[in-house]
Design a protein around this motif. Structure first.
Motif, PDB file in Angstrom:
ATOM      1  N   LEU A  79       2.075  25.115 -86.257  1.00  0.00           N
ATOM      2  CA  LEU A  79       2.154  23.760 -86.808  1.00  0.00           C
ATOM      3  C   LEU A  79       2.872  23.773 -88.157  1.00  0.00           C
ATOM      4  O   LEU A  79       3.781  22.972 -88.405  1.00  0.00           O
ATOM      5  CB  LEU A  79       0.747  23.177 -86.982  1.00  0.00           C
ATOM      6  N   ARG A 141      -0.523  17.922 -85.887  1.00  0.00           N
ATOM      7  CA  ARG A 141      -1.181  18.219 -84.614  1.00  0.00           C
ATOM      8  C   ARG A 141      -0.199  18.732 -83.564  1.00  0.00           C
ATOM      9  O   ARG A 141      -0.598  19.162 -82.491  1.00  0.00           O
ATOM     10  CB  ARG A 141      -1.928  17.002 -84.082  1.00  0.00           C
ATOM     11  N   PRO A 143       3.229  19.120 -80.879  1.00  0.00           N
ATOM     12  CA  PRO A 143       3.805  18.427 -79.719  1.00  0.00           C
ATOM     13  C   PRO A 143       2.747  17.929 -78.737  1.00  0.00           C
ATOM     14  O   PRO A 143       1.657  18.489 -78.629  1.00  0.00           O
ATOM     15  CB  PRO A 143       4.681  19.512 -79.065  1.00  0.00           C
ATOM     16  N   ALA A 144       3.121  16.873 -78.003  1.00  0.00           N
ATOM     17  CA  ALA A 144       2.220  16.289 -77.012  1.00  0.00           C
ATOM     18  C   ALA A 144       3.037  15.675 -75.881  1.00  0.00           C
ATOM     19  O   ALA A 144       4.266  15.560 -75.974  1.00  0.00           O
ATOM     20  CB  ALA A 144       1.324  15.236 -77.661  1.00  0.00           C
ATOM     21  N   MET A 181      -2.214  17.244 -75.787  1.00  0.00           N
ATOM     22  CA  MET A 181      -1.496  18.143 -76.685  1.00  0.00           C
ATOM     23  C   MET A 181      -1.101  19.417 -75.952  1.00  0.00           C
ATOM     24  O   MET A 181      -1.777  19.833 -75.010  1.00  0.00           O
ATOM     25  CB  MET A 181      -2.390  18.512 -77.877  1.00  0.00           C
ATOM     26  N   CYS A 232       1.845  11.513 -89.478  1.00  0.00           N
ATOM     27  CA  CYS A 232       1.558  12.559 -88.496  1.00  0.00           C
ATOM     28  C   CYS A 232       2.850  13.165 -87.956  1.00  0.00           C
ATOM     29  O   CYS A 232       3.839  12.458 -87.747  1.00  0.00           O
ATOM     30  CB  CYS A 232       0.737  11.971 -87.351  1.00  0.00           C
ATOM     31  N   ASP A 233       2.818  14.478 -87.720  1.00  0.00           N
ATOM     32  CA  ASP A 233       4.005  15.184 -87.227  1.00  0.00           C
ATOM     33  C   ASP A 233       4.145  15.128 -85.711  1.00  0.00           C
ATOM     34  O   ASP A 233       5.128  15.622 -85.165  1.00  0.00           O
ATOM     35  CB  ASP A 233       3.944  16.656 -87.653  1.00  0.00           C
ATOM     36  N   GLU A 234       3.167  14.553 -85.016  1.00  0.00           N
ATOM     37  CA  GLU A 234       3.160  14.583 -83.550  1.00  0.00           C
ATOM     38  C   GLU A 234       4.480  14.090 -82.961  1.00  0.00           C
ATOM     39  O   GLU A 234       4.947  12.998 -83.272  1.00  0.00           O
ATOM     40  CB  GLU A 234       2.022  13.716 -83.009  1.00  0.00           C
ATOM     41  N   GLU A 235       5.086  14.930 -82.114  1.00  0.00           N
ATOM     42  CA  GLU A 235       6.291  14.549 -81.384  1.00  0.00           C
ATOM     43  C   GLU A 235       5.969  14.623 -79.899  1.00  0.00           C
ATOM     44  O   GLU A 235       5.356  15.573 -79.435  1.00  0.00           O
ATOM     45  CB  GLU A 235       7.466  15.456 -81.748  1.00  0.00           C
ATOM     46  N   MET A 236       6.389  13.606 -79.167  1.00  0.00           N
ATOM     47  CA  MET A 236       5.905  13.441 -77.798  1.00  0.00           C
ATOM     48  C   MET A 236       7.039  13.304 -76.791  1.00  0.00           C
ATOM     49  O   MET A 236       8.037  12.629 -77.040  1.00  0.00           O
ATOM     50  CB  MET A 236       4.999  12.209 -77.736  1.00  0.00           C
TER      51      MET A 236
END
Length: 305
Positions: A79, A141, A143-144, A181, A232-236
């Motif tokens: 992360l 958190r 990648p998702a 995730m 948030c860093d979440e990339e989906m």
């Protein structure tokens, strides 16, 4: 009388102003000691050198309460390393040299077994010209994936498959796309999507029939979406899966209870006619998937059934 000295207790009563001065001085000393103790309570630090600022090393420190093991796990985690890579990427914050990363404070670590699930930190990034900081609180958190599953019934109706589950951060029960995730650093987005659907819905999808809708985005996007880039860093990655089914399958899935109960997943399957989907939920993943799917249809990137 010249050699007579009052006892300390009587002196306190006889000279109240002097006694109060001593008491005030003692409080100041105590306050200074406490402040000094609290400011030095965390001595966990680490220095990193970035390619974009080779002469300006970055200090990474642990906030009070972060253990040495959590601190080490944080700076060694995918992360954190991926966030650093993004900073120096082609579209990264440090790419053009107008900004600099000065310091990172690791504030919290949540372990999912042996790996870090969530990481919270604060980054001090300065605009060189003005000297001002940009907002730098990060909830990492990683990648998702999410999957838009469309079931084309033999009655002529197309249904979208959603999950209904408790989402504590919102304080609500939310109707949303099946999503999850990535559990490892391998980057197997398709495999994760297939596994999440099987766990949450109970349907076994074929990898070869999965369509990556985010793959149609411009290369500058990295072929991913950021649901909440302000914090948030979440990339989906968003996938599409279409399947023809009988009405009996629709009936069996509606209201089905699924999820990994031992992991706290209490899920109900909900099927919604696709024509009504856009107004039935506040889930951003649903609305994004509709937009991607409809544009892909319009551009002829996805065949019409």
């Amino acid at each position: 009388m010249s050699g007579f000295t009052l006892p300390a207790r009587l002196l306190f009563l006889a000279c109240p102003s002097r006694a109060l001065h001593r008491l005030h001085h003692a409080k100041l000393l105590l306050r200074c000691k406490m402040s000094s103790s609290s400011s030095s309570s965390s001595s966990l630090t680490h220095s990193i050198t970035l390619r974009k600022q080779p002469t300006d090393p970055v200090n990474v420190a642990a906030a009070a309460g972060v253990s040495s093991s959590d601190f080490r796990n944080a700076i060694d985690s995918s992360l954190f390393k991926n966030w650093l890579r993004n900073l120096e990427s082609e579209n990264g914050i440090l790419a053009d040299g107008t900004m600099t990363l000065k310091q990172v404070i690791i504030q919290g670590v949540d372990m999912f077994g042996t790996r870090i699930g969530f990481l919270k930190f604060k980054a001090d990034i300065l605009d060189k010209e003005s000297g001002h900081k940009v907002p730098g609180i990060v909830f990492a958190r990683g990648p998702a994936v999410a999957v838009l599953i469309l079931l084309e019934s033999d009655d002529g109706e197309t249904y979208a498959v959603l999950t209904e589950q408790v989402r504590v951060p919102t304080g609500k029960v939310v109707l949303e796309l099946p999503a999850g995730m990535l559990d490892d650093d391998e980057g197997d987005f398709v495999g994760t999507a297939v596994r999440e659907v099987e766990e949450e819905i109970g349907i076994k999808l074929k990898k070869e029939d999965m369509v990556d809708l985010t793959a149609f985005l411009d290369p500058s996007t990295g072929h991913r979406i950021f649901p909440s880039p302000g914090g948030c860093d979440e990339e989906m990655s968003v996938f599409l899966y279409r399947l023809r089914v009988e009405q009996e399958t629709i009936r069996q899935l509606q209201g089905k209870e699924t999820g990994l109960r031992e992991h706290g997943e209490f899920i109900k399957v909900r099927l919604v006619p696709y024509r009504e989907l856009w107004r039935k939920t506040a889930d951003a993943k649903v609305l994004v998937s509709i937009g991607l799917y409809e544009m892909a249809l319009r551009e002829g990137l996805v065949p019409r059934h």
